[in-house]
Motif scaffolding. Structure first.
Motif, PDB file in Angstrom:
ATOM      1  N   HIS A 258       0.831  -1.204   0.000  1.00 30.09           N
ATOM      2  CA  HIS A 258       0.000   0.000   0.000  1.00 30.09           C
ATOM      3  C   HIS A 258       0.866   1.255   0.000  1.00 30.09           C
ATOM      4  CE1 HIS A 258      -2.651  -3.191   1.530  1.00 30.09           C
ATOM      5  NE2 HIS A 258      -3.633  -2.497   0.980  1.00 30.09           N
ATOM      6  N   VAL A 259       2.017   1.181   0.677  1.00 31.95           N
ATOM      7  CA  VAL A 259       2.961   2.301   0.641  1.00 31.95           C
ATOM      8  C   VAL A 259       3.454   2.502  -0.787  1.00 31.95           C
ATOM      9  CG1 VAL A 259       5.166   3.176   1.502  1.00 31.95           C
ATOM     10  CG2 VAL A 259       3.649   1.899   3.044  1.00 31.95           C
ATOM     11  N   THR A 260       3.808   1.412  -1.449  1.00 26.59           N
ATOM     12  CA  THR A 260       4.289   1.499  -2.833  1.00 26.59           C
ATOM     13  C   THR A 260       3.229   2.116  -3.740  1.00 26.59           C
ATOM     14  OG1 THR A 260       5.667  -0.465  -2.486  1.00 26.59           O
ATOM     15  CG2 THR A 260       5.211   0.170  -4.765  1.00 26.59           C
ATOM     16  N   SER A 317       6.389  12.470   2.058  1.00 27.30           N
ATOM     17  CA  SER A 317       4.990  12.832   2.303  1.00 27.30           C
ATOM     18  C   SER A 317       4.030  11.774   1.773  1.00 27.30           C
ATOM     19  CB  SER A 317       4.675  14.187   1.670  1.00 27.30           C
ATOM     20  OG  SER A 317       4.684  14.102   0.244  1.00 27.30           O
ATOM     21  N   CYS A 318       4.486  10.938   0.833  1.00 25.69           N
ATOM     22  CA  CYS A 318       3.669   9.822   0.342  1.00 25.69           C
ATOM     23  C   CYS A 318       3.762   8.621   1.277  1.00 25.69           C
ATOM     24  CB  CYS A 318       4.108   9.405  -1.063  1.00 25.69           C
ATOM     25  SG  CYS A 318       3.883  10.635  -2.351  1.00 25.69           S
ATOM     26  N   ILE A 319       4.905   8.449   1.926  1.00 32.81           N
ATOM     27  CA  ILE A 319       5.151   7.264   2.753  1.00 32.81           C
ATOM     28  C   ILE A 319       4.579   7.402   4.161  1.00 32.81           C
ATOM     29  CG2 ILE A 319       6.989   5.910   3.856  1.00 32.81           C
ATOM     30  CD1 ILE A 319       8.719   6.462   1.402  1.00 32.81           C
ATOM     31  N   LYS A 320       4.826   8.523   4.790  1.00 32.35           N
ATOM     32  CA  LYS A 320       4.525   8.663   6.221  1.00 32.35           C
ATOM     33  C   LYS A 320       3.056   8.464   6.577  1.00 32.35           C
ATOM     34  CE  LYS A 320       5.312  11.670  10.203  1.00 32.35           C
ATOM     35  NZ  LYS A 320       5.856  12.957  10.693  1.00 32.35           N
ATOM     36  N   PRO A 321       2.093   9.040   5.842  1.00 35.03           N
ATOM     37  CA  PRO A 321       0.693   8.865   6.252  1.00 35.03           C
ATOM     38  C   PRO A 321       0.255   7.405   6.289  1.00 35.03           C
ATOM     39  CG  PRO A 321       0.885  10.663   4.687  1.00 35.03           C
ATOM     40  CD  PRO A 321       2.211   9.973   4.707  1.00 35.03           C
ATOM     41  N   ARG A 322       0.714   6.608   5.323  1.00 31.49           N
ATOM     42  CA  ARG A 322       0.307   5.205   5.305  1.00 31.49           C
ATOM     43  C   ARG A 322       0.904   4.434   6.476  1.00 31.49           C
ATOM     44  NH1 ARG A 322      -3.915   2.763   2.976  1.00 31.49           N
ATOM     45  NH2 ARG A 322      -3.425   3.635   0.910  1.00 31.49           N
ATOM     46  N   THR A 350       9.174  -6.602  12.606  1.00 33.01           N
ATOM     47  CA  THR A 350       9.838  -7.441  11.622  1.00 33.01           C
ATOM     48  C   THR A 350       9.023  -7.397  10.340  1.00 33.01           C
ATOM     49  OG1 THR A 350      10.899  -9.603  11.310  1.00 33.01           O
ATOM     50  CG2 THR A 350       8.687  -9.594  12.272  1.00 33.01           C
ATOM     51  N   GLY A 351       9.421  -8.163   9.335  1.00 35.11           N
ATOM     52  CA  GLY A 351       8.754  -8.100   8.040  1.00 35.11           C
ATOM     53  C   GLY A 351       9.444  -7.112   7.113  1.00 35.11           C
ATOM     54  N   GLY A 352       9.164  -7.240   5.816  1.00 32.46           N
ATOM     55  CA  GLY A 352       9.849  -6.429   4.823  1.00 32.46           C
ATOM     56  C   GLY A 352       9.679  -4.942   5.012  1.00 32.46           C
ATOM     57  N   ALA A 353       8.455  -4.483   5.333  1.00 32.64           N
ATOM     58  CA  ALA A 353       8.202  -3.048   5.456  1.00 32.64           C
ATOM     59  C   ALA A 353       8.874  -2.440   6.675  1.00 32.64           C
ATOM     60  CB  ALA A 353       6.699  -2.785   5.495  1.00 32.64           C
ATOM     61  N   SER A 354       9.309  -3.266   7.634  1.00 27.16           N
ATOM     62  CA  SER A 354       9.974  -2.730   8.831  1.00 27.16           C
ATOM     63  C   SER A 354      11.361  -2.196   8.513  1.00 27.16           C
ATOM     64  CB  SER A 354      10.074  -3.818   9.904  1.00 27.16           C
ATOM     65  OG  SER A 354      11.018  -4.821   9.539  1.00 27.16           O
ATOM     66  N   GLN A 355      11.875  -2.480   7.309  1.00 31.10           N
ATOM     67  CA  GLN A 355      13.219  -2.055   6.952  1.00 31.10           C
ATOM     68  C   GLN A 355      13.274  -0.624   6.418  1.00 31.10           C
ATOM     69  OE1 GLN A 355      15.535  -5.571   5.111  1.00 31.10           O
ATOM     70  NE2 GLN A 355      13.404  -6.121   4.758  1.00 31.10           N
ATOM     71  N   LEU A 356      12.115   0.019   6.261  1.00 33.13           N
ATOM     72  CA  LEU A 356      12.096   1.418   5.844  1.00 33.13           C
ATOM     73  C   LEU A 356      12.738   2.303   6.915  1.00 33.13           C
ATOM     74  CD1 LEU A 356       8.621   2.056   4.171  1.00 33.13           C
ATOM     75  CD2 LEU A 356      10.836   2.710   3.240  1.00 33.13           C
TER      76      LEU A 356
END
Length: 433
Positions: A258-260, A317-322, A350-356
């Protein structure tokens, strides 16, 4: 089918620099399968006598036919599963008949039940414990839902509370607190059908956040309490641990994909380039230099040589709200679970999105808890990417298959049906759906 080259045997340990936890061990070998929205991964492994796990084969494919943890295209999902399993089988030089599979489909729900059973002054037997679990399953059954886990958390023998194993103790009434996880029957039926097309039976379904916790938590965290948040591609799952038990699980239908998508829409670029921007420059915390740093962004529909220059602040600004939404929804799920002090513990991401970048700080700010990033233990001889947070569920599945995280392994809580797991599920669905 692309096959991975064979290599030396691979040893893996769940927690680096921590001795293996003493526990009953099932040696295997076992096949485990992580069916996710971004990848499908298979691992074949076994347990050594000292409790360490040894991997024999590994394979993974980009996910196809899966959305938010559920199967949406049967043929595409079958192809991806076959390819991932085939890679692992070729490396291990064996063929799998059944696999342990993560549960992410069917909107899993988590509930606690207190069940009393009359013992009438005699010693508690294994049959009494079985009946208590069966009663909890019976109470949990709802139209269109199937029980996946019925995990005994603790027992009481009359006024004596906090009993781990009541067998052999004398009492008039046995009371048990059980954690029940169920999921939608039709989604499970689709999953079973897909795997049967791949010529695989389901050895067991395991809650995805439970598996992630087994792979990333150290012993003290399981005992003292911790919440594991696995930030996947299509979903974010959570599990609350305490006293070496999993007390609650939950699922939020929002994840890294959803971030992507938000980046692609906000910057008018392709999904593929949005994913690349997220991986290379993504962050959810702003810095003073963001407005001055320009990023090359090819626009959808424009000629290839026409590249826009977009400030990094626009990407953030696209990433943070999600991500704020994900943690707000997670916080709400934890508060609604009513776990009290047990839920107010440290968090492991953990998980892939935690690496942001900045995810840990943002999570700590919104959840108001101490947060650390969790990685599964080192997998010797595997690529570093296979030991990344997005493989935590896969490694935890193998740990579960060998006995980690299971309560009273010497009792078959499915005794009322003597068939395999797959046959029991099909039988349940035929009678309920």
């Amino acid at each position: 089918m692309t096959r991975r080259p064979s290599g030396p045997e691979m040893a893996l340990k769940l927690v680096p620099d921590e001795p293996p936890r003493p526990r009953p061990i099932r040696s295997g070998p076992f096949g485990v399968l992580d069916i996710g929205s971004t990848k499908i991964a298979c691992l074949i492994g076994r347990a050594e006598a000292d409790g360490r796990l040894r991997a024999m084969g590994f394979g993974w494919q980009k996910s196809r036919g899966i959305r938010s943890g559920g199967i949406v295209d049967l043929e595409e999902a079958e192809k991806a599963i076959r390819a991932a399993v085939g890679q692992a089988e070729d490396m291990a030089d064996m063929r799998l008949k059944s696999v342990y599979v993560n549960l992410s489909c069917g909107q899993p729900e988590s509930r606690l039940f207190n069940v009393q059973w009359p013992v009438d002054g005699r010693a508690v037997t294994s049959e009494d414990v079985k009946r208590v679990v069966r009663e909890a399953r019976h109470r949990a059954n709802a139209e269109g839902r199937a029980t996946i886990h019925a995990l005994p958390l603790s027992f009481s023998t009359d006024e004596t509370q906090g009993v781990t194993d009541p067998r052999g103790l004398f009492c008039d009434t046995l009371t048990a607190q059980l954690h029940v996880v169920d999921a939608g029957s039709t989604a499970l039926r689709t999953l079973s059908h897909c795997l049967s097309r791949c010529e695989l039976d389901i050895a067991a379904l395991i809650s995805a956040p439970l598996a992630s916790g087994l792979a990333t938590l150290v012993g003290d965290e399981r005992e003292l309490g911790a919440t594991v948040i696995d930030m996947g591609g299509g979903t974010t799952t959570l599990a609350v641990f305490g006293e070496n038990q999993v007390l609650h699980t939950g699922l939020v239908p929002v994840g890294g994909q959803h971030v992507t998508t938000d980046i692609a829409k906000g910057l008018s670029t392709s999904i593929a380039h949005a994913e690349r921007l997220k991986a290379l420059y993504g962050n959810c915390l702003a810095s003073p230099d963001d407005s001055r740093e320009l990023l090359p962004v090819p626009l959808v529909g424009e000629a290839e040589h026409q590249i826009a220059q977009v400030p990094r602040s626009h990407l953030i600004s696209c990433i943070k709200p999600r991500l704020e939404e994900i943690f707000e929804l997670t916080k709400d799920r934890l508060e609604r679970a009513g776990l009290g002090r047990a839920g107010n513990v440290r968090v492991i991401l953990t998980g892939g999105a935690s690496q942001l970048g900045g995810v840990r700080e943002l999570a700590s700010q919104i959840l108001d808890r101490q947060v650390r990033l969790g990685r599964p233990g080192t997998v010797i001889s595997l690529p570093d990417s296979a030991a990344a947070p997005n493989f935590a569920t896969l490694i935890g599945l193998l740990a579960f298959a060998t006995g980690d995280g299971q309560t009273m392994q010497d009792i078959d809580f499915e005794f009322e049906r003597g068939q395999g797991w797959f046959a029991r599920l099909v039988d349940f669905l035929k009678n309920r759906v």
